[in-house]
Design a protein around this motif. Structure first.
Motif, PDB file in Angstrom:
ATOM      1  N   ALA A 336       0.830  -1.208   0.000  1.00 58.03           N
ATOM      2  CA  ALA A 336       0.000   0.000   0.000  1.00 58.03           C
ATOM      3  C   ALA A 336       0.862   1.255   0.000  1.00 58.03           C
ATOM      4  CB  ALA A 336      -0.930  -0.007   1.216  1.00 58.03           C
ATOM      5  N   ALA A 337       1.971   1.221   0.741  1.00 54.42           N
ATOM      6  CA  ALA A 337       2.870   2.379   0.767  1.00 54.42           C
ATOM      7  C   ALA A 337       3.477   2.617  -0.608  1.00 54.42           C
ATOM      8  CB  ALA A 337       3.962   2.165   1.811  1.00 54.42           C
ATOM      9  N   THR A 338       3.835   1.541  -1.289  1.00 52.96           N
ATOM     10  CA  THR A 338       4.396   1.674  -2.637  1.00 52.96           C
ATOM     11  C   THR A 338       3.344   2.219  -3.599  1.00 52.96           C
ATOM     12  OG1 THR A 338       5.836  -0.218  -2.202  1.00 52.96           O
ATOM     13  CG2 THR A 338       5.583   0.456  -4.487  1.00 52.96           C
ATOM     14  N   ALA A 339       2.116   1.735  -3.462  1.00 49.18           N
ATOM     15  CA  ALA A 339       1.040   2.184  -4.348  1.00 49.18           C
ATOM     16  C   ALA A 339       0.771   3.683  -4.214  1.00 49.18           C
ATOM     17  CB  ALA A 339      -0.233   1.394  -4.063  1.00 49.18           C
ATOM     18  N   SER A 340       1.152   4.268  -3.080  1.00 54.46           N
ATOM     19  CA  SER A 340       0.910   5.696  -2.870  1.00 54.46           C
ATOM     20  C   SER A 340       1.979   6.570  -3.526  1.00 54.46           C
ATOM     21  CB  SER A 340       0.863   6.008  -1.371  1.00 54.46           C
ATOM     22  OG  SER A 340       2.147   5.856  -0.775  1.00 54.46           O
ATOM     23  N   LEU A 341       3.068   5.943  -4.011  1.00 51.95           N
ATOM     24  CA  LEU A 341       4.115   6.700  -4.679  1.00 51.95           C
ATOM     25  C   LEU A 341       3.645   7.161  -6.058  1.00 51.95           C
ATOM     26  CD1 LEU A 341       7.188   4.414  -3.874  1.00 51.95           C
ATOM     27  CD2 LEU A 341       6.469   6.488  -2.658  1.00 51.95           C
ATOM     28  N   THR A 342       4.296   8.164  -6.593  1.00 55.09           N
ATOM     29  CA  THR A 342       3.923   8.686  -7.905  1.00 55.09           C
ATOM     30  C   THR A 342       5.056   8.472  -8.904  1.00 55.09           C
ATOM     31  OG1 THR A 342       4.745  10.870  -7.308  1.00 55.09           O
ATOM     32  CG2 THR A 342       2.402  10.437  -6.933  1.00 55.09           C
ATOM     33  N   PRO A 343       4.725   8.370 -10.178  1.00 56.26           N
ATOM     34  CA  PRO A 343       5.773   8.291 -11.202  1.00 56.26           C
ATOM     35  C   PRO A 343       6.482   9.640 -11.328  1.00 56.26           C
ATOM     36  CG  PRO A 343       3.639   7.552 -12.035  1.00 56.26           C
ATOM     37  CD  PRO A 343       3.389   8.242 -10.747  1.00 56.26           C
ATOM     38  N   GLY A 344       7.710   9.610 -11.841  1.00 58.42           N
ATOM     39  CA  GLY A 344       8.417  10.843 -12.120  1.00 58.42           C
ATOM     40  C   GLY A 344       7.813  11.563 -13.314  1.00 58.42           C
ATOM     41  N   THR A 345       8.053  12.847 -13.388  1.00 63.83           N
ATOM     42  CA  THR A 345       7.495  13.654 -14.484  1.00 63.83           C
ATOM     43  C   THR A 345       7.969  13.155 -15.839  1.00 63.83           C
ATOM     44  OG1 THR A 345       7.464  15.593 -13.032  1.00 63.83           O
ATOM     45  CG2 THR A 345       7.296  15.997 -15.396  1.00 63.83           C
ATOM     46  N   THR A 346       9.246  12.790 -15.925  1.00 60.45           N
ATOM     47  CA  THR A 346       9.792  12.299 -17.199  1.00 60.45           C
ATOM     48  C   THR A 346       9.091  11.022 -17.632  1.00 60.45           C
ATOM     49  OG1 THR A 346      11.948  13.257 -16.702  1.00 60.45           O
ATOM     50  CG2 THR A 346      11.877  11.535 -18.382  1.00 60.45           C
ATOM     51  N   ALA A 347       8.861  10.101 -16.676  1.00 55.59           N
ATOM     52  CA  ALA A 347       8.195   8.842 -17.001  1.00 55.59           C
ATOM     53  C   ALA A 347       6.773   9.083 -17.466  1.00 55.59           C
ATOM     54  CB  ALA A 347       8.211   7.916 -15.794  1.00 55.59           C
ATOM     55  N   GLN A 348       6.063   9.991 -16.810  1.00 53.16           N
ATOM     56  CA  GLN A 348       4.672  10.270 -17.209  1.00 53.16           C
ATOM     57  C   GLN A 348       4.617  10.848 -18.612  1.00 53.16           C
ATOM     58  OE1 GLN A 348       1.898  11.836 -14.135  1.00 53.16           O
ATOM     59  NE2 GLN A 348       3.706  12.006 -12.843  1.00 53.16           N
TER      60      GLN A 348
END
Length: 396
Positions: A336-348
């Protein structure tokens, strides 16, 4: 209602060694290995060959899987390092990952011993073709980016973290099919196929593919069949498995190493036009109904079910990222903690561009931003992706 998962086709006992460049340097010196001896493709017929091979992987920052002439070679090298004994194999690691989320499964095994019985989660049932207990461990090496190993007058510096597998596993290589596999498949909602990559004899491969094909005849009409590709001990046999699986599997999944092996070239995974071109070419080479590619930077699906698989792609990335971040023994809370992370701007931005280039029959999901992880786990990430991917298909 719970989804019924059957995961095949074989598991392993793994020796995960603790990375220690000093030990590797000593082994290189003992066996008179210089920079000119390093070879990614050398047959591993001795401890010296294994060290030559491993140093070449570190030099190039790549991962792979290699057959060794004897399990004694694995034992000899493992004895020089501190190690942990774990379970491996795509179906086993996927089942363990799914168990973290409370999702049970049934596995098909080809070998068994007390180590397997002790380490399997209680929620995991199995059918097995083994007629006696055997132990043929796999040597699992993971090394970090930037690690330095001196070989003669040259200092190797790994450009990327990665993992390498060395094994001689006769039960896995023979991949005998359990007589009661059809009984497990009669009520299956999802059937995962893997492990054909370890077979070395063409006649054995044909026999196993035919046996699995016959067993699959009892699958319910709406069952989903997922195939996870791998690095082949005999590369020439990969095409035969591909030809079988493109029509028998609904979803054909592979990682960046396997994609590049099919294409015969490296692919810049961070350049959108290059990625889109590679995926189009790959789908021509692997014309499965739905193709899934998972990499360290993104995961995508293209084809018939692609747009429906976004939750599964997200689940796969989340599970693999949790393992990368937390290692073995992670919990539901860690997931759940990992799921709350966001992708980096470059990846998005990258995945948005790739999706636009591939069109409406594609779904592309960015990897999470895990920069700064001090001691990443690179073993079993693809298997964990599969576990998270399948877990997201659960109907509960």
């Amino acid at each position: 209602m719970s989804t019924r998962f059957v995961l095949g086709m074989g598991g392993t006992v793994d020796y995960e060694i603790r990375w220690d460049p000093t030990v590797l340097e000593k082994l290189a010196a003992e066996h008179g290995i210089g920079p000119e001896d390093l070879d990614l493709d050398t047959p591993v017929d001795s401890v010296r060959d294994l060290v030559r091979s491993l140093l070449a992987f570190v030099r190039d920052g790549v991962g792979g899987e290699r057959f060794v002439a004897s399990s004694d070679i694995v034992e000899a090298v493992a004895a020089r390092f501190a190690k942990e004994v774990t379970l491996g194999g795509t179906c086993v690691r996927a089942a363990i990952a799914m168990d973290v989320l409370g999702i049970p499964s049934t596995m098909h095994l080809v070998s068994i011993d007390d180590t397997v019985r002790r380490l399997l989660p209680a929620s995991v049932d199995y059918v097995s073709s083994a007629v006696q207990d055997t132990l043929d461990p796999h040597l699992i090496v993971q090394y970090p980016a930037g690690t330095r190993v001196r070989v003669g007058d040259l200092e190797l510096v790994a450009p990327h973290p990665n993992r390498v597998i060395y094994a001689n596993d006769p039960p896995h290589r023979e991949l005998r099919i359990a007589a009661d596999l059809p009984d497990a498949l009669r009520r299956a909602d999802v059937f995962l196929l893997s492990s054909f990559n370890v077979i070395q004899d063409p006649a054995t491969l044909e026999s196993r593919l035919a046996q699995v094909r016959d067993a699959m005849r009892v699958l319910p009409p709406d069952a989903l069949v997922v195939f996870e590709d791998a690095g082949y001990h005999v590369p020439a046999l990969s095409r035969r498995v591909r030809d079988e699986m493109v029509w028998s599997a609904d979803i054909y999944s592979l990682n960046e190493d396997e994609m590049q092996a099919y294409l015969g070239r490296t692919v810049d995974l961070l350049d959108a036009p290059t990625v889109a071109k590679a995926v189009r070419e790959l789908h021509e080479v692997v014309p499965a109904p739905t193709l899934v590619v998972h990499t360290k930077y993104w995961a995508l699906a293209v084809g018939a079910r692609a747009t429906q698989l976004r939750p599964a792609l997200v689940g796969g990335i989340t599970m693999a990222s949790t393992r990368y971040w937390m290692g073995d023994g992670f919990t539901t809370e860690d997931y759940a903690a990992t799921a709350s992370l966001t992708p980096g701007t470059t990846a998005q931005r990258l995945v948005s561009d790739v999706a636009d280039l591939l069109g409406p029959d594609a779904c592309v999901v960015p990897a999470l931003d895990l920069t700064g992880v001090a001691t990443p786990t690179t073993i079993g990430l693809g298997d964990s992706f599969v576990g998270g991917f399948l877990a997201a298909l659960d109907r509960r």
